[in-house]
Scaffold this motif. Sequence first.
Motif, mmCIF file in Angstrom:
data_model
loop_
_atom_site.group_PDB
_atom_site.id
_atom_site.type_symbol
_atom_site.label_atom_id
_atom_site.label_comp_id
_atom_site.label_asym_id
_atom_site.label_seq_id
_atom_site.Cartn_x
_atom_site.Cartn_y
_atom_site.Cartn_z
ATOM 1 N N VAL A 92 0.847 -1.198 0.000
ATOM 2 C CA VAL A 92 0.000 0.000 0.000
ATOM 3 C C VAL A 92 0.884 1.251 0.000
ATOM 4 N N PRO A 93 0.378 2.331 -0.592
ATOM 5 C CA PRO A 93 1.176 3.558 -0.602
ATOM 6 C C PRO A 93 1.207 4.205 0.790
ATOM 7 N N TYR A 94 2.398 4.639 1.178
ATOM 8 C CA TYR A 94 2.571 5.323 2.464
ATOM 9 C C TYR A 94 3.342 6.604 2.187
ATOM 10 N N ALA A 112 6.678 12.297 -0.857
ATOM 11 C CA ALA A 112 6.564 11.177 -1.788
ATOM 12 C C ALA A 112 5.781 10.020 -1.160
ATOM 13 N N PHE A 113 5.197 9.215 -2.022
ATOM 14 C CA PHE A 113 4.521 7.999 -1.579
ATOM 15 C C PHE A 113 5.405 6.810 -1.912
ATOM 16 N N VAL A 114 5.515 5.888 -0.959
ATOM 17 C CA VAL A 114 6.326 4.691 -1.121
ATOM 18 C C VAL A 114 5.418 3.483 -0.939
ATOM 19 N N MET A 115 5.597 2.479 -1.800
ATOM 20 C CA MET A 115 4.807 1.254 -1.679
ATOM 21 C C MET A 115 5.465 0.358 -0.620
ATOM 22 N N PRO A 142 1.675 -4.803 6.815
ATOM 23 C CA PRO A 142 2.034 -4.805 8.244
ATOM 24 C C PRO A 142 2.964 -3.640 8.622
ATOM 25 N N GLU A 143 3.888 -3.318 7.716
ATOM 26 C CA GLU A 143 4.823 -2.219 7.988
ATOM 27 C C GLU A 143 4.078 -0.873 8.032
#
Length: 136
Positions: free
Chosen positions: A72-74, A79-82, A86-87
């Motif tokens: 999921v994007p975070y 910036a968004f990171v995939m 759980p993380e």
Amino acid sequence: MQHRMLSKEEEATVGKDDLEVRREDQDKINKFSRLHQREMLLEEELESRAKEKEDLEEISNELELTDEDEKVPYKLGDAFVMLPLPEVQELLSQSSGKIEDKVNATEEKLSRIREEMNTLKVELYARFGKSINLET
């Protein structure tokens, strides 16, 4: 020295002949004003943090519906990171904890400011009675 609010009778008699504003009185009035401004800023900050926490809880609830194996994007900075689910959930939990700590610290500051404002109110109303309005 014990501070207390004046009764209606005491309030009516205080300040009739003695309305000269001394330097120390003006300093107290100025301090009350600064504290009031700070109080308003802290209240805005609390509202903002409450909204932020509510958003994080909403995101966490949405992520519960996501498949465990999905990335999921975070958002990190701009910036968004995939990242694995759980993380992301752990990062959201940490963020929520940090916000809760900030909310508690802000509430503590707000409590101290209000306490100091009440002390100043008592002192200024004792000196000026109805000649001054410190209601916020």
